[in-house]
Structure formats: structure tokens, C-alpha cells
Scaffold this active site. Structure first.
Site, PDB file in Angstrom:
ATOM      1  N   ARG A  58      -3.545  12.347   8.451  1.00  0.00           N
ATOM      2  CA  ARG A  58      -1.989  11.728   8.656  1.00  0.00           C
ATOM      3  C   ARG A  58      -1.054  12.692   9.341  1.00  0.00           C
ATOM      4  NH1 ARG A  58       0.516  10.553   3.063  1.00  0.00           N
ATOM      5  NH2 ARG A  58       2.215   9.869   4.504  1.00  0.00           N
TER       6      ARG A  58
ATOM      7  N   ARG B 124       1.255  17.385  18.177  1.00  0.00           N
ATOM      8  CA  ARG B 124       1.775  16.668  19.479  1.00  0.00           C
ATOM      9  C   ARG B 124       1.766  18.035  20.668  1.00  0.00           C
ATOM     10  NH1 ARG B 124       6.698  15.002  16.299  1.00  0.00           N
ATOM     11  NH2 ARG B 124       5.438  13.145  15.199  1.00  0.00           N
TER      12      ARG B 124
ATOM     13  N   ARG C  55      -2.221  13.302  -8.351  1.00  0.00           N
ATOM     14  CA  ARG C  55      -2.006  14.652  -8.058  1.00  0.00           C
ATOM     15  C   ARG C  55      -0.370  14.454  -8.665  1.00  0.00           C
ATOM     16  NH1 ARG C  55      -0.364  16.412  -3.369  1.00  0.00           N
ATOM     17  NH2 ARG C  55      -0.706  14.640  -2.017  1.00  0.00           N
TER      18      ARG C  55
ATOM     19  N   ARG D 137       7.077  23.376  -1.525  1.00  0.00           N
ATOM     20  CA  ARG D 137       8.444  23.252  -0.776  1.00  0.00           C
ATOM     21  C   ARG D 137       9.300  23.644  -1.646  1.00  0.00           C
ATOM     22  NH1 ARG D 137       7.745  16.985   1.442  1.00  0.00           N
ATOM     23  NH2 ARG D 137       7.472  16.411  -0.910  1.00  0.00           N
TER      24      ARG D 137
ATOM     25  N   GLU E 116       9.195  22.785  -5.430  1.00  0.00           N
ATOM     26  CA  GLU E 116       8.439  21.828  -5.768  1.00  0.00           C
ATOM     27  C   GLU E 116       6.944  22.497  -5.782  1.00  0.00           C
ATOM     28  OE1 GLU E 116       8.208  17.897  -3.315  1.00  0.00           O
ATOM     29  OE2 GLU E 116       6.194  18.661  -2.840  1.00  0.00           O
TER      30      GLU E 116
ATOM     31  N   TYR F  89      -1.341   5.055  -2.179  1.00  0.00           N
ATOM     32  CA  TYR F  89       0.138   5.702  -1.610  1.00  0.00           C
ATOM     33  C   TYR F  89       0.963   4.895  -0.587  1.00  0.00           C
ATOM     34  CZ  TYR F  89       3.687   8.523   0.143  1.00  0.00           C
ATOM     35  OH  TYR F  89       5.037   8.842   0.759  1.00  0.00           O
TER      36      TYR F  89
ATOM     37  N   ASP G 254       4.732   4.262   1.639  1.00  0.00           N
ATOM     38  CA  ASP G 254       5.901   4.698   1.698  1.00  0.00           C
ATOM     39  C   ASP G 254       6.893   3.739   1.156  1.00  0.00           C
ATOM     40  OD1 ASP G 254       5.902   7.282   2.796  1.00  0.00           O
ATOM     41  OD2 ASP G 254       5.102   6.324   4.785  1.00  0.00           O
TER      42      ASP G 254
HETATM   43  P1  FAD Z   1       8.180   4.107  -8.743  1.00  0.00           P
HETATM   44  O1  FAD Z   1       9.225   4.546  -7.823  1.00  0.00           O
HETATM   45  O2  FAD Z   1       7.262   5.225  -9.156  1.00  0.00           O
HETATM   46  O3  FAD Z   1       8.649   3.142  -9.903  1.00  0.00           O
HETATM   47  C1  FAD Z   1       7.895   2.585 -10.969  1.00  0.00           C
HETATM   48  C2  FAD Z   1       8.543   2.904 -12.152  1.00  0.00           C
HETATM   49  O4  FAD Z   1       7.802   2.404 -13.320  1.00  0.00           O
HETATM   50  C3  FAD Z   1       9.092   4.047 -12.653  1.00  0.00           C
HETATM   51  O5  FAD Z   1      10.368   4.354 -12.610  1.00  0.00           O
HETATM   52  C4  FAD Z   1       8.140   4.371 -13.981  1.00  0.00           C
HETATM   53  O6  FAD Z   1       9.102   4.927 -15.160  1.00  0.00           O
HETATM   54  C5  FAD Z   1       8.251   2.991 -14.424  1.00  0.00           C
HETATM   55  N1  FAD Z   1       6.986   2.917 -15.554  1.00  0.00           N
HETATM   56  C6  FAD Z   1       5.688   3.262 -15.332  1.00  0.00           C
HETATM   57  N2  FAD Z   1       5.198   2.929 -16.463  1.00  0.00           N
HETATM   58  C7  FAD Z   1       6.043   2.342 -17.285  1.00  0.00           C
HETATM   59  C8  FAD Z   1       5.854   1.780 -18.545  1.00  0.00           C
HETATM   60  N3  FAD Z   1       4.719   1.927 -19.404  1.00  0.00           N
HETATM   61  N4  FAD Z   1       7.088   1.397 -19.273  1.00  0.00           N
HETATM   62  C9  FAD Z   1       8.060   1.286 -18.472  1.00  0.00           C
HETATM   63  N5  FAD Z   1       8.401   1.709 -17.248  1.00  0.00           N
HETATM   64  C10 FAD Z   1       7.181   2.035 -16.660  1.00  0.00           C
HETATM   65  N6  FAD Z   1       8.276   7.381   0.627  1.00  0.00           N
HETATM   66  C11 FAD Z   1       9.090   7.527   1.833  1.00  0.00           C
HETATM   67  O7  FAD Z   1       9.143   6.288   2.453  1.00  0.00           O
HETATM   68  N7  FAD Z   1       9.431   8.381   2.381  1.00  0.00           N
HETATM   69  C12 FAD Z   1       9.491   9.826   1.975  1.00  0.00           C
HETATM   70  O8  FAD Z   1       9.873  10.734   2.324  1.00  0.00           O
HETATM   71  C13 FAD Z   1       8.696   9.812   0.748  1.00  0.00           C
HETATM   72  N8  FAD Z   1       8.646  11.082  -0.018  1.00  0.00           N
HETATM   73  C14 FAD Z   1       8.011  11.012  -1.250  1.00  0.00           C
HETATM   74  C15 FAD Z   1       7.951  12.453  -1.935  1.00  0.00           C
HETATM   75  C16 FAD Z   1       7.352  12.488  -3.082  1.00  0.00           C
HETATM   76  C17 FAD Z   1       6.957  13.614  -3.887  1.00  0.00           C
HETATM   77  C18 FAD Z   1       6.492  11.316  -3.715  1.00  0.00           C
HETATM   78  C19 FAD Z   1       5.866  11.293  -5.047  1.00  0.00           C
HETATM   79  C20 FAD Z   1       6.759   9.960  -3.049  1.00  0.00           C
HETATM   80  C21 FAD Z   1       7.358   9.875  -1.841  1.00  0.00           C
HETATM   81  N9  FAD Z   1       7.471   8.680  -1.197  1.00  0.00           N
HETATM   82  C22 FAD Z   1       8.131   8.563   0.035  1.00  0.00           C
HETATM   83  C23 FAD Z   1       7.141   7.552  -1.572  1.00  0.00           C
HETATM   84  C24 FAD Z   1       8.083   6.746  -2.542  1.00  0.00           C
HETATM   85  O9  FAD Z   1       8.550   7.381  -3.624  1.00  0.00           O
HETATM   86  C25 FAD Z   1       7.496   5.241  -3.220  1.00  0.00           C
HETATM   87  O10 FAD Z   1       7.101   4.519  -2.012  1.00  0.00           O
HETATM   88  C26 FAD Z   1       8.433   4.620  -4.066  1.00  0.00           C
HETATM   89  O11 FAD Z   1       8.887   5.337  -4.867  1.00  0.00           O
HETATM   90  C27 FAD Z   1       7.405   3.396  -4.789  1.00  0.00           C
HETATM   91  O12 FAD Z   1       8.370   2.590  -5.694  1.00  0.00           O
HETATM   92  P2  FAD Z   1       7.770   1.941  -6.819  1.00  0.00           P
HETATM   93  O13 FAD Z   1       8.625   0.971  -7.340  1.00  0.00           O
HETATM   94  O14 FAD Z   1       6.103   1.479  -6.560  1.00  0.00           O
HETATM   95  O15 FAD Z   1       7.183   3.121  -7.785  1.00  0.00           O
END
Ligand code: FAD
Length: 368
Positions: A169, A173, A246, A277, A297, A345, A347
Site C-alpha cells: 500500500r 515515487r 490491531r 506517530r 499514538e 479495512y 477508508d
Molecule cells: P466505526 O467508525 O468504527 O463505527 C462503529 C461504531 O459501532 C463505533 O462507534 C462503536 O462504538 C459502535 N459499536 C460497536 N459495537 C457495538 C455494540 N456492541 N453496541 C453498540 N455500539 C457498538 N479513513 C480515511 O478515509 N482517512 C483516514 O485518514 C483514516 N485514518 C484512520 C486512522 C485510524 C487510526 C483508523 C483506525 C482508521 C482510519 N480511517 C481513515 C478509517 C475510518 O476510521 C473508517 O473508514 C470509518 O470510521 C469506518 O466507519 P464505520 O461506521 O464502519 O465504523
């Protein structure tokens, strides 16, 4: 039945699904076990600085439709992601580009950079491990200073024991282009991400600090359809085993100093610094304040009680996932969406896109 739809998780997937369904006149409720909405994209306002509570989030996409959608909920400022690498106080430009090679070797042309890479390269015909791949692609200098320590900390494993696909990933360049993302649209919401979720969930019943599994029977009876965005293995009570993730620890430090590092993100690539980071949030939005917030982090060992951040899609976990996916197919009133329920994973733009598609499909089938 109290609701048409119960959404478990107030991240991007759940909030968009609830928003779209509510717009079509359905009654929805959203629950989240955290104390706030926004999932991992949540930003906390610390005296005018929007702190990315769960790591730096940069929105980037090639889809105009997705970009237009998120821009309905916030004004995005154009943002170029160019982190800095710190290796024992030597600074390098990221992602690997001509500036990095100039800083490493003093070279100024792509031909000279290639020559240096060639000189340090450790050839391997069919690299299987991350170390073999990195050494054969970028050579010893880049590997030792910028890849080895960082990867070891990030995965808590020696790169000799990691598969090569992980590193593919990383952009590399031979141009003076230090922009991490090459998408058509890239930005940070002025005012942080949380406002997006507040607007998406306006007029929707949201219950925070509410874990679906603590009262599962009640919640299952509360709606005709459940949209589940939590971990897939938890939903099936781990019958086929636990999936590995992770995980990270974030330490946020508020200081009465105007500017600590001069850049939003620094990657610490040597092993002797425990964190991977540091994030100085004010630089994302170029906020002018006399104080700042710096986040450390740090990857830590995974256990089920910790927050799952990144799925580990190796053969072992993928075979467990396949069993859970068979169970998903048997359920007619539960929609699995988002990065935890899919164990992939994604975005943010991919999650936004998939939530728009899933809600559209659900609403279309419903009205037949
Ligand atoms: P989440 O945002 O994880 O939402 C899921 C929710 O479900 C959470 O709030 C959790 O509390 C809730 N939940 C889980 N289990 C239960 C339960 N049993 N009962 C009630 N609630 C529950 N993407 C980018 O595009 N650009 C970036 O720069 C980027 N940086 C990142 C950096 C990090 C460190 C990480 C970890 C991810 C990054 N991402 C980035 C990815 C991005 O965070 C995700 O694409 C996005 O948050 C996913 O949304 P989601 O709704 O699938 O999950």
C-alpha cells in the site's frame, strides 16, 4: 416493535443508513456503546482545536457523488497530507519521494535515486515476507531507517514474520511529490467531523453508552430490521473463534504552547521511540490559538476488551470470517455494514459509498 430500523453503531455507516431511512419516513433509533457519536471519526473540541480522538482522519475520494454528499454536512478545506518521518532526529519527507531520497543520499535526480536504491537493494525473486519485499524494492537504507522499526512497532511483529502484501500500500515515487493521496478530492472538515454526525442524526433517537449485547433480546425485538456495524465475531458470540485486530492507545496532551511540531503528523520510525506517530491537530485546520493538543499514538497488544481498529486479513482470520459470513447469509432482517461487521479495512469514502448503496437497496426492496 418500536422502530422500523435499529442501527447499532453511530459511525459513518450507521449514521448515514439511519439518515437515509429517516428521510424516507421510517422510524429509526441508533445506539452506540461509546459516549459520543461519530465512531472512529469523532473529533473533540478542545478550546477551538478539533482533536481527532482516534487517530488522524483525512477524507479523500475519487467519487464526486461521495464528495458532494459529505460536503452537504460540512465545509471541507483542501488538505495535502505530507507527514514527516523522524528517525533518531533525522527528518525525512513521506511518502517516499524524491525529497526523501535527497534527504537520505543528497541525490537530486530520479536516475541518481534509482542508482542508490539499486546499490542497496537485496534482490529476491519471489519475496514472501515484508522484509524481503521492502529490501528488494527500496534497498537497505530506506528499509532500515524508514520501514523496519515503524512496521515492527505497528504490527508488534518482526517484518521477517509479516506477509509482503501489507507494505504494497506504500506509495513510492521518483517525483518531488510529497502528497500521500492522489485522489481527486481530499480535505478536512472545517470545524471537525462531529458536526457531520450531528447533522446526519438530527431528529433521530440516539442512545449513547448503550451496548447492544447488554440487552440483546430487548433490542432485537425493538425493530423490524437491524443494521449492525459492530464486530462480526461478537454478533455470533465467537462461535467460530475470535478474530484478531490491531489496536492502538491514544494519549492526548494539551499544552499552553502555540506550536510544537509544525506539521499535523510525524511518524517515528526508529524502534527506540515507543509511539508510532504524534499528531498536532491544530495544523489540520490551521487554527490560530496560544495552546495546542499533541496526541501520541501507540500500538498495543490486542485483546477482546480493547477497541478493534484494524482487521488482520491473513489466512487464519479470513477462514474464520468465511464461517461467519455463511451465518450472515442465513439472516434476513439484519444488515451488516461498516469496517467491523465486514472485517475489512475501509477508508471513510468507501464506508460512505457502501452505506449509501446499502440504504438505497434496503429502501427500494421495502417499497416493492
Ligand atoms: P466505526 O467508525 O468504527 O463505527 C462503529 C461504531 O459501532 C463505533 O462507534 C462503536 O462504538 C459502535 N459499536 C460497536 N459495537 C457495538 C455494540 N456492541 N453496541 C453498540 N455500539 C457498538 N479513513 C480515511 O478515509 N482517512 C483516514 O485518514 C483514516 N485514518 C484512520 C486512522 C485510524 C487510526 C483508523 C483506525 C482508521 C482510519 N480511517 C481513515 C478509517 C475510518 O476510521 C473508517 O473508514 C470509518 O470510521 C469506518 O466507519 P464505520 O461506521 O464502519 O465504523
Amino acid at each position: 416493535m418500536m422502530y422500523d430500523v435499529l442501527v447499532v453503531g453511530a459511525g459513518f455507516f450507521g449514521s448515514i443508513f439511519a439518515h437515509q431511512a429517516t428521510k424516507e419516513g421510517l422510524s429509526c433509533a441508533v445506539i452506540d456503546k461509546r459516549s459520543h457519536i461519530g465512531g472512529n471519526c469523532y473529533t473533540r473540541n478542545v478550546r477551538g482545536i478539533h482533536v481527532h480522538e482516534y487517530g488522524p482522519h483525512i477524507f479523500h475520494t475519487n467519487s464526486k457523488k461521495i464528495w458532494d454528499f459529505v460536503n452537504r454536512f460540512a465545509n471541507f478545506r483542501q488538505f495535502t497530507y505530507s507527514p514527516v518521518a523522524n528517525y533518531k532526529d533525522e527528518l525525512y519527507s513521506l511518502p517516499f519521494n524524491m525529497w526523501t531520497f535527497h534527504q537520505l543520499w543528497g541525490v537530486t535526480s530520479p536516475a541518481e535515486a534509482m542508482q542508490k536504491i539499486e546499490e542497496t537493494r537485496v534482490k529476491c525473486d519471489a519475496p514472501k515476507t515484508l522484509e524481503e519485499y521492502a529490501l528488494s524494492e527500496l534497498g537497505k537504507d530506506v528499509y532500515e531507517k524508514l520501514i523496519r522499526g515503524y512496521t515492527k512497532k505497528q504490527w508488534r511483529k518482526d517484518p521477517k514474520d509479516l506477509p509482503s502484501f501489507i507494505i504494497k500500500r506504500l506509495p513510492f515515487r521518483l517525483t518531488y511529490d510529497a502528497n500521500y493521496y492522489h485522489d481527486k478530492y481530499c480535505g478536512i472538515p472545517d470545524g471537525g467531523y462531529t458536526q457531520i454526525f450531528e447533522k446526519l442524526l438530527q431528529d433521530i433517537e440516539v442512545k449513547l453508552n448503550t451496548d447492544f449485547f447488554e440487552n440483546r433480546e430487548y433490542w432485537e425485538k425493538s425493530a423490524k430490521t437491524i443494521v449492525y456495524t459492530g464486530p462480526i465475531d461478537a454478533y455470533f458470540d465467537y462461535v467460530y473463534g475470535e478474530l484478531d485486530y490491531r489496536t492502538l492507545e491514544f494519549k492526548h496532551v494539551e499544552t499552553e504552547v502555540e506550536n510544537i511540531q509544525g506539521v499535523p503528523v510525524i511518524n517515528y520510525t526508529s524502534e527506540d521511540v515507543p509511539w508510532t506517530r504524534t499528531i498536532e491537530h491544530k495544523h489540520f485546520e490551521k487554527v490560530k490559538t496560544d495552546h495546542t493538543v499533541l496526541t501520541y499514538e501507540k500500538p498495543v497488544e490486542w485483546s477482546k476488551e480493547k477497541t478493534p481498529y484494524y482487521p488482520i486479513n491473513d489466512d487464519h482470520n479470513n477462514s474464520i470470517l468465511a464461517e461467519y459470513n455463511k451465518e450472515v447469509k442465513k439472516l434476513s432482517n439484519v444488515i451488516f455494514g461498516g469496517r467491523l461487521a465486514k472485517y475489512q479495512y475501509y477508508d471513510m469514502d468507501q464506508i460512505v459509498g457502501s452505506a449509501l448503496v446499502a440504504s438505497k437497496k434496503f429502501l427500494a426492496n421495502r417499497s416493492i
